[in-house]
Structures are given as C-alpha cells and as structure tokens.
Design an enzyme around this catalytic site. Structure first.
Site, PDB file in Angstrom:
ATOM      1  N   ALA A  73      22.019 -35.652  11.342  1.00 56.33           N
ATOM      2  CA  ALA A  73      23.269 -34.938  11.635  1.00 56.33           C
ATOM      3  C   ALA A  73      23.647 -35.091  13.104  1.00 56.33           C
ATOM      4  O   ALA A  73      22.902 -34.664  13.992  1.00 56.33           O
ATOM      5  CB  ALA A  73      23.108 -33.453  11.286  1.00 56.33           C
ATOM      6  N   SER A  76      28.846 -39.487  16.069  1.00 56.21           N
ATOM      7  CA  SER A  76      28.304 -40.825  16.336  1.00 56.21           C
ATOM      8  C   SER A  76      29.335 -41.904  16.662  1.00 56.21           C
ATOM      9  O   SER A  76      29.080 -43.084  16.421  1.00 56.21           O
ATOM     10  CB  SER A  76      27.461 -41.266  15.137  1.00 56.21           C
ATOM     11  OG  SER A  76      28.274 -41.331  13.992  1.00 56.21           O
ATOM     12  N   TYR A 140      27.611 -40.744  23.836  1.00 56.81           N
ATOM     13  CA  TYR A 140      26.884 -40.884  22.563  1.00 56.81           C
ATOM     14  C   TYR A 140      25.442 -41.336  22.830  1.00 56.81           C
ATOM     15  O   TYR A 140      24.474 -40.676  22.418  1.00 56.81           O
ATOM     16  CB  TYR A 140      27.611 -41.877  21.646  1.00 56.81           C
ATOM     17  CG  TYR A 140      26.784 -42.250  20.441  1.00 56.81           C
ATOM     18  CD1 TYR A 140      26.425 -41.298  19.495  1.00 56.81           C
ATOM     19  CD2 TYR A 140      26.335 -43.574  20.268  1.00 56.81           C
ATOM     20  CE1 TYR A 140      25.638 -41.641  18.409  1.00 56.81           C
ATOM     21  CE2 TYR A 140      25.552 -43.913  19.182  1.00 56.81           C
ATOM     22  CZ  TYR A 140      25.206 -42.945  18.259  1.00 56.81           C
ATOM     23  OH  TYR A 140      24.418 -43.287  17.184  1.00 56.81           O
ATOM     24  N   ASN A 169      22.443 -52.630  14.467  1.00 55.66           N
ATOM     25  CA  ASN A 169      23.687 -52.476  13.684  1.00 55.66           C
ATOM     26  C   ASN A 169      23.407 -52.285  12.191  1.00 55.66           C
ATOM     27  O   ASN A 169      23.198 -53.259  11.463  1.00 55.66           O
ATOM     28  CB  ASN A 169      24.588 -53.692  13.906  1.00 55.66           C
ATOM     29  CG  ASN A 169      25.094 -53.764  15.328  1.00 55.66           C
ATOM     30  OD1 ASN A 169      24.309 -53.779  16.271  1.00 55.66           O
ATOM     31  ND2 ASN A 169      26.393 -53.766  15.503  1.00 55.66           N
ATOM     32  N   LEU A 189      32.342 -53.478  12.563  1.00 60.22           N
ATOM     33  CA  LEU A 189      32.826 -54.813  12.203  1.00 60.22           C
ATOM     34  C   LEU A 189      32.919 -55.052  10.690  1.00 60.22           C
ATOM     35  O   LEU A 189      33.996 -55.402  10.183  1.00 60.22           O
ATOM     36  CB  LEU A 189      31.889 -55.859  12.852  1.00 60.22           C
ATOM     37  CG  LEU A 189      32.233 -57.310  12.551  1.00 60.22           C
ATOM     38  CD1 LEU A 189      33.580 -57.685  13.139  1.00 60.22           C
ATOM     39  CD2 LEU A 189      31.135 -58.237  13.097  1.00 60.22           C
ATOM     40  N   ASP A 284      31.052 -53.951  25.614  1.00 62.75           N
ATOM     41  CA  ASP A 284      30.350 -54.797  24.645  1.00 62.75           C
ATOM     42  C   ASP A 284      29.533 -55.871  25.360  1.00 62.75           C
ATOM     43  O   ASP A 284      30.099 -56.809  25.921  1.00 62.75           O
ATOM     44  CB  ASP A 284      31.360 -55.510  23.727  1.00 62.75           C
ATOM     45  CG  ASP A 284      31.648 -54.747  22.452  1.00 62.75           C
ATOM     46  OD1 ASP A 284      30.877 -53.826  22.123  1.00 62.75           O
ATOM     47  OD2 ASP A 284      32.632 -55.092  21.785  1.00 62.75           O
TER      48      ASP A 284
HETATM   49  N1  UDP Z   1      34.032 -56.307  16.667  1.00 62.84           N
HETATM   50  C1  UDP Z   1      35.181 -57.096  16.613  1.00 62.84           C
HETATM   51  N2  UDP Z   1      36.294 -56.552  16.029  1.00 62.84           N
HETATM   52  C2  UDP Z   1      36.329 -55.291  15.511  1.00 62.84           C
HETATM   53  C3  UDP Z   1      35.152 -54.503  15.577  1.00 62.84           C
HETATM   54  C4  UDP Z   1      34.023 -55.043  16.161  1.00 62.84           C
HETATM   55  O1  UDP Z   1      35.191 -58.227  17.074  1.00 62.84           O
HETATM   56  O2  UDP Z   1      37.388 -54.866  15.021  1.00 62.84           O
HETATM   57  C5  UDP Z   1      32.819 -56.860  17.289  1.00 62.84           C
HETATM   58  C6  UDP Z   1      32.322 -56.055  18.494  1.00 62.84           C
HETATM   59  O3  UDP Z   1      32.923 -56.513  19.663  1.00 62.84           O
HETATM   60  C7  UDP Z   1      30.805 -56.325  18.449  1.00 62.84           C
HETATM   61  C8  UDP Z   1      30.518 -56.552  16.967  1.00 62.84           C
HETATM   62  O4  UDP Z   1      31.788 -56.801  16.349  1.00 62.84           O
HETATM   63  O5  UDP Z   1      30.519 -57.514  19.120  1.00 62.84           O
HETATM   64  C9  UDP Z   1      29.881 -55.345  16.316  1.00 62.84           C
HETATM   65  O6  UDP Z   1      30.645 -54.203  16.639  1.00 62.84           O
HETATM   66  P1  UDP Z   1      30.432 -52.797  15.926  1.00 62.84           P
HETATM   67  O7  UDP Z   1      31.474 -51.875  16.461  1.00 62.84           O
HETATM   68  O8  UDP Z   1      30.351 -52.995  14.451  1.00 62.84           O
HETATM   69  O9  UDP Z   1      28.979 -52.351  16.393  1.00 62.84           O
HETATM   70  P2  UDP Z   1      28.353 -52.146  17.862  1.00 62.84           P
HETATM   71  O10 UDP Z   1      27.592 -53.425  18.140  1.00 62.84           O
HETATM   72  O11 UDP Z   1      29.463 -51.918  18.814  1.00 62.84           O
HETATM   73  O12 UDP Z   1      27.472 -50.986  17.694  1.00 62.84           O
END
Ligand code: UDP
Length: 327
Positions: A73, A76, A140, A169, A189, A284
């Site tokens: 819980a 996030s 977070y 992930n 993603l 990122d």
């Molecule tokens: N990403 C992207 N487009 C989106 C969402 C995410 O290109 O609409 C990329 C993001 O830059 C990262 C990867 O996908 O490199 C995974 O992102 P996500 O948000 O799923 O997880 P994170 O790694 O941030 O926890």
C-alpha cells in the site's frame, strides 16, 4: 496463520494475492481502493480501509491470525510525487509507521516490503547491485528509502524480520487474463503502448532517441509480475526459516530498449505501432539494469520469463478480456 497483503487491490498486490491463493496460503487484503480495484482482488477476506488508520488495522489484526505482512500500500507515481510530495510522505512514510506500530502491538514478526529501484536515482552503474549508492531523485524514491530505513531501525528494537525488495520495471499480467496492469492515471511504457493500440489513447511518444545506447532509446529491466511476486513468496519462506533481514533487487538482470519493446508489442498485436519521438523525459537515465544475483543465491529464486514477447502477450490477454480496464 494468514498473510496480510496491504495494497492487495493494486497491480502487483493483486498478483501477489493470486500467487498466495495458488499456493493455498490464507490471505487477507487491506486496501483503501484509492487507486486499486476491488475486482482485482481474488480472495474473499477483503477489508476496505487505510494503513494510516490504526482502527482499520486493529480490526484486520484482531479478526485474523496474521503472522506475516506483505506491504504494497503506497502512492507510487513519480510525477505526482514531485508536485505533491507531502501526499507521499503522509501515505507512504506515516502510513508505514502506523502499520509497524500495529505489527508490534499484535506481535507479527515477518514483513516483506515493496521498495523500488527509484532509490538508486540516476546512476551510471551497470548492473545495479544492492551496494550501488542510493540517491533518489523524487519524493516517491525518497519516501521508499525512508521506509526501508524506518523498517530497519524498528526491526532492531522490535524483533520484526524484514525483506525489502527493490523492483525494477514490473510488467506483464497473470496468465489467466483476469488481472493485469490498470491505472486511472497511466505513465508506464507497456500499458501505454497497449492502450494506444486499442484506441484508448490519441498518440504514443518515445521519450528521446539520442541516448548513449545501441538504438538511442532508454534501456530498462522489465520483470514479469509473476516472477516478481514469486520472489515475495520466496522471501516469506526465507524469513520463516530464520533468515535475517535483507534488501534485494528484483529484476530480470537484462535490459531492453524502448524500440525493442515496441517491436515485441508489434509481434504480439500483429500491427505496426505508430509513434513520434519527443524530448527526453526529465530524470530518465539511459540504462537501468538490475543485478539479481543476491536474490537468486539467497532466496533460491529466479526469473523464468525472459522474453518481452511473452510478457506483452500476457499483458495483452488482460486488455482483450478487459477492453476498458476494470469497471
Ligand atoms: N517511455 C516512453 N514513452 C512513454 C512512457 C515511457 O518512451 O510514453 C520510456 C521511458 O522514457 C523509459 C521507459 O519507457 O525509458 C520505461 O518507462 P516507464 O515509465 O514504464 O518506467 P520507469 O523506467 O520510468 O520506471
């Protein structure tokens, strides 16, 4: 004896509940349904309530014989935590403090905590081990790290034994298609790609293709949610057989780029996925890959699902069964 799953109506929590039930382990869920879905909870013993509320915890602990807690819980969303940090300190840190007080009151000794790779922040380490310095870049990640420390200090004086699991992930869904990844506010993603393919979103953007990676897009460690929850079961076995408190990374130990994930999704869906390339998303890093060696050795666990096509097939099954997500 039963296991309490806090946040058992959320994405990972609901898969945890399914896994416990499949192992015939008595399971009790506490969730305030602020982001979770009642429909995702496959067990009967469900309490709608809040970890911040000690009377909700009193009810759960006094009505059930609980010897272990798996604690999901939390709030996030990284982006939301930047604009509303106090929500994260309140729900995550204060909420866990109330939960720990209840565990002490009811003499519950085993705790598995859902932490995150976000505690490492923007590191260049490849792969990331549990020894890689922590340096969270968002409230977070900061609150998850604060909780890890709060649990550790509390464990020293209370006799609680804990395992903190730092997820990379998490993705995919249960093989039965009944439960999966669904949030009202989605930023991840794979669900974004799938929702776009189903016409639930107007467009899909790749955040940057000028990173120092083989194809220029970010590389991440995508771990199937079923492998992830199985590590929690292994952590409970470890704690119950007298293992001492530890922190583990949970990842596949291998990375895939955004474009590789798009290609895998195209194979599953059988259609081209149109995308535009936009600016990099703030915060990122180019590559985040876990070392999972410690978890493999000490928890006797391993990732079984290594192919992103299989991960996306499972996620897709959920979308086909729930065209508009949960009710
Ligand atoms: N990403 C992207 N487009 C989106 C969402 C995410 O290109 O609409 C990329 C993001 O830059 C990262 C990867 O996908 O490199 C995974 O992102 P996500 O948000 O799923 O997880 P994170 O790694 O941030 O926890």
């Amino acid at each position: 004896m039963a296991v309490l799953v806090t946040g058992g109506a959320g994405y990972i929590g609901s898969h945890m509940v399914a896994e416990l039930l499949e192992n015939k382990i008595e399971t009790v869920v506490l969730d305030n349904l602020s982001t979770g879905n009642r429909e995702a909870v496959l067990c009967d013993r469900f309490y709608e309530g809040d970890i911040k509320n000690s009377s909700d915890l009193d009810k759960v602990f006094s009505e059930n014989e609980i010897d272990s807690v798996i604690h999901f819980a939390a709030s996030s969303l990284v982006g939301e935590s930047m604009s509303n940090p106090l929500k994260y300190y309140n729900n995550n840190v204060c909420g866990t403090a109330v939960l720990l007080e209840a565990m002490i009151k009811y003499d519950v000794k085993n705790l598995v905590f859902s932490s995150t790779a976000a505690v490492y922040g923007e590191t260049d380490a490849i792969p990331i081990t549990e020894e890689t310095p922590v340096n969270p870049k968002s409230p977070y990640g900061e609150t998850k790290l604060a909780i890890e420390k709060m649990i550790d200090w509390t464990a020293r004086s209370s006799g609680i034994n804990y395992i903190s699991l730092r997820y990379f992930n998490a993705c995919g869904a249960h093989k039965n298609g009944r439960i999966g990844e669904w949030r009202t506010h989605e930023t991840h993603l794979i669900p974004l790609i799938l929702q776009y393919s189903r016409g639930l979103r107007d467009g899909f953007k790749v955040f940057g293709n000028d990173y120092d990676t083989p194809d220029g897009t970010c590389v991440r460690d995508y771990i199937h949610v079923i492998d992830l929850v199985k590590a929690h079961t292994a952590a409970l076995v470890y704690l119950k057989s007298g293992g001492k408190s530890e922190i583990f990374n949970l990842g596949l130990g291998n990375g895939f780029s955004v474009l590789e994930i798009i290609r895998a999704a195209e194979k599953v869906i059988g259609q081209k996925i149109k995308y535009t390339v936009s600016e990099r998303r703030e915060g990122d890093p180019a590559v985040l890959i876990a070392s999972n060696e410690k978890a493999r050795k000490m928890l006797l666990w391993e990732c079984k699902i290594k192919d992103p096509v299989e991960i996306i097939e499972d996620a897709w099954k959920f979308y086909l069964k729930h065209p508009k997500g949960y009710n």
